[in-house]
Write a protein that holds these residues in place. Structure first.
Motif, mmCIF file in Angstrom:
data_model
loop_
_atom_site.group_PDB
_atom_site.id
_atom_site.type_symbol
_atom_site.label_atom_id
_atom_site.label_comp_id
_atom_site.label_asym_id
_atom_site.label_seq_id
_atom_site.Cartn_x
_atom_site.Cartn_y
_atom_site.Cartn_z
ATOM 1 N N PRO A 107 0.830 -1.213 0.000
ATOM 2 C CA PRO A 107 0.000 0.000 0.000
ATOM 3 C C PRO A 107 0.860 1.258 0.000
ATOM 4 C CG PRO A 107 -0.765 -1.577 1.645
ATOM 5 C CD PRO A 107 0.530 -2.103 1.132
ATOM 6 N N ARG A 108 0.362 2.303 -0.621
ATOM 7 C CA ARG A 108 1.118 3.548 -0.722
ATOM 8 C C ARG A 108 1.408 4.163 0.649
ATOM 9 N NH1 ARG A 108 1.384 5.979 -5.698
ATOM 10 N NH2 ARG A 108 1.543 8.050 -4.742
ATOM 11 N N ASP A 109 0.541 3.870 1.632
ATOM 12 C CA ASP A 109 0.736 4.427 2.962
ATOM 13 C C ASP A 109 1.440 3.447 3.910
ATOM 14 O OD1 ASP A 109 -1.319 2.619 3.155
ATOM 15 O OD2 ASP A 109 -2.632 3.905 4.369
ATOM 16 N N ALA A 110 2.075 2.411 3.347
ATOM 17 C CA ALA A 110 2.770 1.432 4.183
ATOM 18 C C ALA A 110 3.901 2.116 4.952
ATOM 19 C CB ALA A 110 3.329 0.297 3.326
ATOM 20 N N ALA A 111 4.058 1.755 6.222
ATOM 21 C CA ALA A 111 5.120 2.333 7.048
ATOM 22 C C ALA A 111 6.485 1.917 6.509
ATOM 23 C CB ALA A 111 4.960 1.865 8.492
ATOM 24 N N PRO A 173 12.767 8.352 -0.405
ATOM 25 C CA PRO A 173 11.548 7.572 -0.181
ATOM 26 C C PRO A 173 11.844 6.074 -0.077
ATOM 27 C CG PRO A 173 11.291 9.124 -2.006
ATOM 28 C CD PRO A 173 12.742 9.096 -1.678
#
Length: 211
Positions: A107-111, A173
């Motif tokens: 997921p794009r919001d994965a930690a 990133p």
């Protein structure tokens, strides 16, 4: 976690390390060497303190880890793996290899935390110029990172040393860094996409796998 109750080595192993968070605790201690409770909490975002304490207690009872006086100036004890616990490195490595193809679909919001990359870096980075002088690279910073030393044809990956003489510091990133270390993203493209290198880019290129 209840026992599977099976006379099988796989089931018996899962009785010890098959519960949620357990192998990630092992990952944290493999990367850090030793860690205090609060450091483990930071490295395991989402774990409840009481659940973490329960998992640590169970692993200690099973001889996977032990509690020792902390080597840092801060008060409080630390946890580290026993010899039996360190022998799980091969298991973690195979899980890492198996899971690597799924990382781009996370997921794009994965930690993401930089020190999680230290295990892949251990297995994937190479000293491609063994006749050059030794260099130390830092991925991340003292708060969350690791140092990579290229020396005479080998690469050593360790927790950050405050007094290290760095040739370069690397940041960016998470997905980009993962691709760089895996050899899926060339350095030039990574720099265009947001990777930052403070210092000698050639020192970083020296340790990267062929893209």
């Amino acid at each position: 976690m209840k026992s599977y109750g099976q006379l099988c080595a796989v089931a018996r192993a899962l009785d010890v390390v098959g519960d949620r968070w357990t192998l990630l605790i092992v990952r944290e201690l493999l990367t850090r060497g030793e860690a205090r409770f609060t450091e483990l909490q930071r490295g395991l975002p989402g774990v409840a303190p009481n659940l973490l304490a329960q998992r640590l207690r169970a692993l200690q009872e099973q001889g996977v880890l032990e509690q020792v006086p902390s080597s840092s100036a801060a008060a409080g004890g630390a946890y580290r793996l026993t010899d039996r616990g360190r022998s799980l490195e091969g298991v973690v490595r195979e899980l890492m290899k198996w899971g690597a193809p799924t990382v781009p679909a996370a997921p794009r919001d994965a930690a993401f935390q930089m020190h999680w990359l230290s295990l892949p870096a251990t297995y994937l980075l190479r000293d491609n110029r063994p006749d050059d002088d030794d260099v130390v690279l830092r991925f991340g910073d003292l708060h969350d990172g690791f140092d990579v030393t290229a020396v005479r044809g080998s690469v050593q990956v360790r927790p950050c040393a405050a007094d290290a003489a760095l040739a370069a510091r690397v940041d960016g990133p998470g997905p980009l860094l993962v691709g760089l270390i895996q050899g899926a993203v060339p350095l030039a493209r990574a720099l265009e996409a947001g990777l930052t290198v403070e210092g000698d880019e050639a020192a970083l290129q020296r340790v990267l796998p062929a893209a």
